[in-house]
Design a protein around this motif. Sequence first.
Motif, PDB file in Angstrom:
ATOM      1  N   ALA A  12       0.952  10.107  -2.832  1.00 43.15           N
ATOM      2  CA  ALA A  12       1.038  11.527  -2.068  1.00 43.15           C
ATOM      3  C   ALA A  12       2.054  11.464  -1.148  1.00 43.15           C
ATOM      4  O   ALA A  12       2.430  12.593  -0.541  1.00 43.15           O
ATOM      5  CB  ALA A  12      -0.338  11.761  -1.431  1.00 43.15           C
ATOM      6  N   HIS A  13       2.619  10.503  -0.841  1.00 40.79           N
ATOM      7  CA  HIS A  13       3.761  10.538   0.278  1.00 40.79           C
ATOM      8  C   HIS A  13       5.147  11.144  -0.152  1.00 40.79           C
ATOM      9  O   HIS A  13       6.102  11.341   0.579  1.00 40.79           O
ATOM     10  CB  HIS A  13       3.773   9.166   1.101  1.00 40.79           C
ATOM     11  N   PHE A  14       5.510  11.166  -1.421  1.00 39.08           N
ATOM     12  CA  PHE A  14       6.722  11.588  -1.951  1.00 39.08           C
ATOM     13  C   PHE A  14       7.218  12.641  -1.306  1.00 39.08           C
ATOM     14  O   PHE A  14       8.383  12.720  -0.757  1.00 39.08           O
ATOM     15  CB  PHE A  14       6.646  11.558  -3.535  1.00 39.08           C
TER      16      PHE A  14
ATOM     17  N   GLN B  56      13.648   5.144   3.961  1.00 29.55           N
ATOM     18  CA  GLN B  56      12.724   6.222   4.422  1.00 29.55           C
ATOM     19  C   GLN B  56      11.227   5.718   4.679  1.00 29.55           C
ATOM     20  O   GLN B  56      10.722   5.843   5.307  1.00 29.55           O
ATOM     21  CB  GLN B  56      12.891   7.376   3.289  1.00 29.55           C
ATOM     22  N   ASP B  57      10.949   4.785   3.623  1.00 28.30           N
ATOM     23  CA  ASP B  57       9.595   4.100   3.742  1.00 28.30           C
ATOM     24  C   ASP B  57       9.511   3.241   5.151  1.00 28.30           C
ATOM     25  O   ASP B  57       8.483   3.255   5.606  1.00 28.30           O
ATOM     26  CB  ASP B  57       9.315   3.303   2.534  1.00 28.30           C
ATOM     27  N   ARG B  58      10.479   2.573   5.268  1.00 25.92           N
ATOM     28  CA  ARG B  58      10.688   1.775   6.424  1.00 25.92           C
ATOM     29  C   ARG B  58      10.122   2.347   7.722  1.00 25.92           C
ATOM     30  O   ARG B  58       9.488   2.026   8.635  1.00 25.92           O
ATOM     31  CB  ARG B  58      11.743   0.830   6.571  1.00 25.92           C
TER      32      ARG B  58
ATOM     33  N   VAL C  27       7.833  12.097   2.580  1.00 19.36           N
ATOM     34  CA  VAL C  27       8.829  10.912   3.147  1.00 19.36           C
ATOM     35  C   VAL C  27      10.000  10.884   2.382  1.00 19.36           C
ATOM     36  O   VAL C  27      11.130  10.631   2.997  1.00 19.36           O
ATOM     37  CB  VAL C  27       7.993   9.533   3.018  1.00 19.36           C
ATOM     38  N   HIS C  28      10.058  11.291   0.981  1.00 16.35           N
ATOM     39  CA  HIS C  28      11.231  11.413   0.314  1.00 16.35           C
ATOM     40  C   HIS C  28      11.588  12.823  -0.196  1.00 16.35           C
ATOM     41  O   HIS C  28      11.771  13.227  -1.491  1.00 16.35           O
ATOM     42  CB  HIS C  28      11.066  10.550  -1.002  1.00 16.35           C
ATOM     43  N   THR C  29      11.712  13.603   0.906  1.00 14.04           N
ATOM     44  CA  THR C  29      11.723  15.296   0.477  1.00 14.04           C
ATOM     45  C   THR C  29      12.999  15.455  -0.392  1.00 14.04           C
ATOM     46  O   THR C  29      14.014  14.936   0.105  1.00 14.04           O
ATOM     47  CB  THR C  29      11.851  15.821   1.813  1.00 14.04           C
TER      48      THR C  29
ATOM     49  N   GLU D  66       0.714  -1.137  -0.185  1.00 14.16           N
ATOM     50  CA  GLU D  66      -0.025   0.094  -0.089  1.00 14.16           C
ATOM     51  C   GLU D  66       0.942   1.456  -0.061  1.00 14.16           C
ATOM     52  O   GLU D  66       0.633   2.139  -0.709  1.00 14.16           O
ATOM     53  CB  GLU D  66      -0.904   0.015   1.166  1.00 14.16           C
ATOM     54  N   ASN D  67       1.828   1.274   0.965  1.00 12.48           N
ATOM     55  CA  ASN D  67       2.858   2.224   1.098  1.00 12.48           C
ATOM     56  C   ASN D  67       3.542   2.664  -0.530  1.00 12.48           C
ATOM     57  O   ASN D  67       3.498   3.767  -0.932  1.00 12.48           O
ATOM     58  CB  ASN D  67       3.824   2.199   1.933  1.00 12.48           C
ATOM     59  N   PHE D  68       3.912   1.549  -1.088  1.00  9.39           N
ATOM     60  CA  PHE D  68       4.532   1.599  -2.470  1.00  9.39           C
ATOM     61  C   PHE D  68       3.627   2.490  -3.433  1.00  9.39           C
ATOM     62  O   PHE D  68       3.926   3.183  -4.197  1.00  9.39           O
ATOM     63  CB  PHE D  68       4.983   0.231  -2.891  1.00  9.39           C
TER      64      PHE D  68
HETATM   65 FE   LIG Z   1       8.090   5.514  -0.563  1.00  8.29          FE
END
Ligand SMILES: [Fe+2]
Lengths: 106, 283
Positions: free
Chosen positions: B111-113, B233-235, B116-118, B105-107
């Motif tokens: 919208a999280h880019f 970063q996702d983890r 989370v991956h600023t 789901e996170n993958f």
């Molecule tokens: Fe990610």
Amino acid sequence: MIRDTQPLMMNRQTELFRFSGDVSDPDFLDWICHRANRLGLNGWVRKNAAGGFIEALASGPEELLDAMELGCSLGPITVWVETVVRCPHDSDGPMPNGFKILTQAD
Amino acid sequence: MTISDVARNDWYPVAIENLLIEGQPETVVLMGETLTILRAADDQIKVTAADGSECPLTLRYGHVWSSIGRPEHALFDIPEAAEEGRRMVDCGPVRVKASPLRVVENFLDIAHFPFVHTDILGAEPHTEVEPYKVEIRDTVDEVWATKVRFFQPQAAKSAEEGQMTDYMYRVPAPCVSILYKTSPPRPGAWDVIGLFVRPISEELCDAYAWMALYDEDSNQTDLVQFQQMIFLQDRSILENQIPRLLPLDPKMEIPTRADTTSVAYRRWLKRKGMTYGAQLVAR
Ligand SMILES: [Fe+2]
């Protein structure tokens, strides 16, 4: 991850929702009502026994009506929502303050 | 607990094919069962269960795939893997203390880019996700999100400057997601990144990233490190999510339009009866 943010849009509108599929669990009405109240929508939900679907009238900002559709399309595990149909509703009649379940008597 | 047939009878990654050394068995856990993977002296790879029985085997996309059940279908196809000129990169497993379904789901979460991956895969103020299309394709029984566009400061290792990046997402199996994104050196083509997840338990998994890229310049180590940095970063986000299982009842959440892909994925899991790693009743 679903973030707990609510968009702040002011453009209110009223729509009639029809949820069909395997939606016979009576608890689904409570579930929808809970969702609508969390979203701050005004309106009602009821079972359309003849049609075998659930219908809801909801009034609020478009973004929150979208959130209503999205949440209800997944719904509780006892329900399978196959389709959601939405149509604009010109509501001149009074909308309830808050959101409630209509019974047959209503 | 009982594991539903749909979870049991599917393919999961158990090893990276290239890293298996002849005569040196590896053991992994798949949904609570210990499997041993061995490259024998005749170069044949075998997967065996704890009771000595032989498990199903498929070798594809650089990985060894197996099952604790009896898959009735072939492993999903990634047609791009056969295209000439692509580099295939195995990034190795990363262990995540979260439901395998949460990892997928996170993958899928566009919208999280920026958050989370600023400054890599996203940046403020470019946080808006333009409307895109999500569908469950019944003919292939897959979830697809298409026409996704996003501004990225550094879309890939090979990217030299920020660009609008086009994305497509595909979920061909409950624990697999495949991402297609604009290839910086070849704007007309897609780079392909696969995320293959092996559930160890309902709340613990190993995630293998695999890439099929058009990138002739970056060295292998840099490519792997870039992908691993992103995934770490996702983890840290994933391991802090509550509940750890993926809710199939969103009663305690407020999904909005940005979560359309997540909701489609959860609907698809619910319809399939894929409950391993899922929370069925909201608490
Ligand atoms: Fe990610």
